[in-house]
Design an enzyme around this catalytic site. Structure first.
Site, mmCIF file in Angstrom:
data_model
loop_
_atom_site.group_PDB
_atom_site.id
_atom_site.type_symbol
_atom_site.label_atom_id
_atom_site.label_comp_id
_atom_site.label_asym_id
_atom_site.label_seq_id
_atom_site.Cartn_x
_atom_site.Cartn_y
_atom_site.Cartn_z
ATOM 1 N N PHE A 1 0.857 -1.193 0.000
ATOM 2 C CA PHE A 1 0.000 0.000 0.000
ATOM 3 C C PHE A 1 0.887 1.235 0.000
ATOM 4 O O PHE A 1 1.731 1.398 0.878
ATOM 5 C CB PHE A 1 -0.928 0.043 1.225
ATOM 6 C CG PHE A 1 -1.831 1.262 1.198
ATOM 7 C CD1 PHE A 1 -3.014 1.257 0.487
ATOM 8 C CD2 PHE A 1 -1.463 2.430 1.860
ATOM 9 C CE1 PHE A 1 -3.826 2.392 0.422
ATOM 10 C CE2 PHE A 1 -2.272 3.570 1.806
ATOM 11 C CZ PHE A 1 -3.461 3.546 1.084
ATOM 12 N N ASP B 1 9.423 2.632 1.666
ATOM 13 C CA ASP B 1 8.288 3.407 2.179
ATOM 14 C C ASP B 1 8.171 3.144 3.686
ATOM 15 O O ASP B 1 7.695 2.092 4.101
ATOM 16 C CB ASP B 1 7.022 2.973 1.426
ATOM 17 C CG ASP B 1 5.756 3.676 1.908
ATOM 18 O OD1 ASP B 1 5.803 4.378 2.937
ATOM 19 O OD2 ASP B 1 4.703 3.498 1.250
ATOM 20 N N LYS C 1 2.915 9.929 8.249
ATOM 21 C CA LYS C 1 2.173 9.531 9.445
ATOM 22 C C LYS C 1 2.735 10.056 10.780
ATOM 23 O O LYS C 1 2.362 11.120 11.215
ATOM 24 C CB LYS C 1 2.015 8.011 9.470
ATOM 25 C CG LYS C 1 1.031 7.522 8.395
ATOM 26 C CD LYS C 1 0.453 6.160 8.671
ATOM 27 C CE LYS C 1 -0.740 5.862 7.794
ATOM 28 N NZ LYS C 1 -0.468 5.258 6.494
HETATM 29 C C1 LIG Z 1 -0.759 5.490 5.095
HETATM 30 C C2 LIG Z 1 0.284 5.080 4.141
HETATM 31 C C3 LIG Z 1 0.495 5.795 2.956
HETATM 32 C C4 LIG Z 1 -0.368 6.943 2.531
HETATM 33 O O1 LIG Z 1 -0.285 8.024 3.398
HETATM 34 P P1 LIG Z 1 -1.351 9.234 3.296
HETATM 35 O O2 LIG Z 1 -0.835 10.247 4.252
HETATM 36 O O3 LIG Z 1 -2.677 8.655 3.675
HETATM 37 O O4 LIG Z 1 -1.344 9.707 1.892
HETATM 38 C C5 LIG Z 1 1.541 5.392 2.147
HETATM 39 N N1 LIG Z 1 2.333 4.348 2.469
HETATM 40 C C6 LIG Z 1 2.146 3.654 3.599
HETATM 41 C C7 LIG Z 1 3.066 2.535 3.917
HETATM 42 C C8 LIG Z 1 1.104 3.978 4.459
HETATM 43 O O5 LIG Z 1 0.907 3.248 5.559
#
Ligand SMILES: *Cc1c(COP(=O)(O)O)cnc(C)c1O
Length: 402
Positions: free
Chosen positions: A134, A221, A250
């Site tokens: 994701f 990521d 986050k």
């Molecule tokens: C939540 C998340 C995203 C997206 O972040 P947003 O601030 O909602 O755009 C991308 N990568 C990972 C691993 C995430 O957990």
């Protein structure tokens, strides 16, 4: 349930919301508008790093609001320098670009990778991504995401992605064999939305080696698993490796929207003025939140806390659910530090409402995985309380669905 959902005649219908509204919080506790208390094991989905209403964060933000909230990037922003330095020192990397969200951080990473390719004369660069990944919900990041539910209705997808399973170096080699267009490998060190799936340490080291051999960017990521959640600043550090590109968001601002892409030397000079930007990115309020989050994490020893309380929680869950583990209803308890998932043998979305009724905030992701990503201030006593509230609900659910 006593609390009722506020009606939303004007807010767009993009979330299946639970029937409560939260009014205030302190540490890992929150209260709804009806006055009911909850233990927060979700932390705003891995966002509230230092807990709700942290006095030091509140004071810093109040102070910043009276000075400057926003200036634009037409000018130098000293707080960007300050937060970038803190991130560079803690990651061992070299440069930072600031934005406001996770998908933007990933979008910047994808642009970096493509330009890295173009700069080498590769006109149709391809990026390796993973099953169950994701990366966000923009058109490019949903294309990099694996979940067909996230993609449905939004085609055509962005091209140039090659998808492989996690933790299998041979499949990665096979999928990229004789393909000169590959320029980067992009993945979460611990997949979050995909069900709390950790990359193995050996795999991380093997991918690092492959990226070096083939001149690919290693892009990790760490939007969810980073910022101390696993007990080190960044989850990949457990493997003793360093990526070339690391998107963050986050937990970085403890609730104030902050995103960042941290790069090593290989990716630090790909962008030149005009290649990328963000109006809000790196604004003084967001930067102050990031700087203060890191200060609080260090003065309160939150990395060590995440590691020890996380291990305590994981052990206690395993002990308490031993019968269900033996019977196969609980398939696995996995994750590291305060990023934990309990995989059940059946879709268990109903547990979110049942936990809420029991005064506990959790989420269920990938249909079958109960996920906990609380504030890094979680105490042992609070961890025990999570176990006491959650485990009976899981056992009861498994009994009903046996
Ligand atoms: C939540 C998340 C995203 C997206 O972040 P947003 O601030 O909602 O755009 C991308 N990568 C990972 C691993 C995430 O957990």
């Amino acid at each position: 349930m006593t609390a009722t959902a506020p009606s939303s005649p004007h807010v767009m219908n993009t979330y299946g919301r639970l029937p409560i509204a939260l009014s205030h919080g302190r540490g890992c506790r929150v209260w709804d508008t009806a006055g009911r208390e909850y233990l927060d094991a979700l932390g705003g989905i891995a966002v509230n790093t230092v807990g709700h209403n942290h006095p030091q964060l509140v004071a810093a933000l109040q102070d910043q609001v009276t000075k400057l909230i926003h200036t634009s990037n037409y000018y130098h922003v000293p707080l960007q320098e300050e937060l970038a330095k803190l991130l560079v020192e803690r990651s061992g990397m070299t440069n930072v670009f600031f934005c406001s969200t996770g998908l933007e951080a990933n979008e910047a990473a994808l642009k970096l990778a493509r330009k890295f390719g173009h700069d080498k004369g590769i006109e149709r660069p391809e990026i390796v991504v993973y099953e169950k990944a994701f990366h966000g919900r923009s058109i490019a990041t949903l294309s990099a995401t694996a979940n067909p539910k996230v993609q449905a209705g939004f085609g055509p997808l962005v091209e140039g992605f090659i998808r492989v399973p996690i933790n299998n170096i041979e499949q990665l080699k096979a999928a990229t064999a004789n393909n000169p267009n590959v320029i980067a490998v992009f993945f979460e060190a611990i997949q979050g939305e995909g069900g709390v799936n950790p990359m193995h340490m050996d795999y991380l080291r093997d991918v690092r080696k492959l990226c070096d051999e083939r001149d690919w960017l290693m892009m990790i990521d760490e939007v969810q698993c980073g910022m101390g959640r696993t007990g080190k600043w960044f989850a990949h550090q457990w493997a003793g490796i360093q990526p070339d590109v690391m998107p963050l968001a986050k937990g970085l601002g403890s609730g104030v929207p902050v995103g960042a892409v941290v790069t090593g030397p290989k990716a630090a000079n790909i962008f030149a003025p005009g290649n990328h930007g963000s109006t809000f990115g790196g604004n003084p309020l967001a930067m102050r939140a990031g700087v203060e989050t890191i200060r609080i994490m260090e003065t309160e020893g939150l990395l060590a806390n995440a590691a020890t309380v996380g291990q305590h929680l994981k052990d206690a869950l395993a002990r308490t659910l031993a019968v269900d583990i033996a019977a196969g209803g609980v398939k696995e308890i996995r994750g590291q530090g305060l990023m934990l998932g309990i995989e059940l043998s059946k879709p268990c979305g109903v547990l979110v409402q049942r936990a809420l009724d029991a005064g506990l905030l959790i989420s269920v992701t990938a249909d079958t995985v109960v996920r906990m990503v609380p504030s890094l201030t979680l105490t042992r006593a609070e961890a025990d309380e999570i176990v006491a509230k959650l485990c009976p609900l899981i056992s009861q659910f498994l009994k009903e669905n046996a």
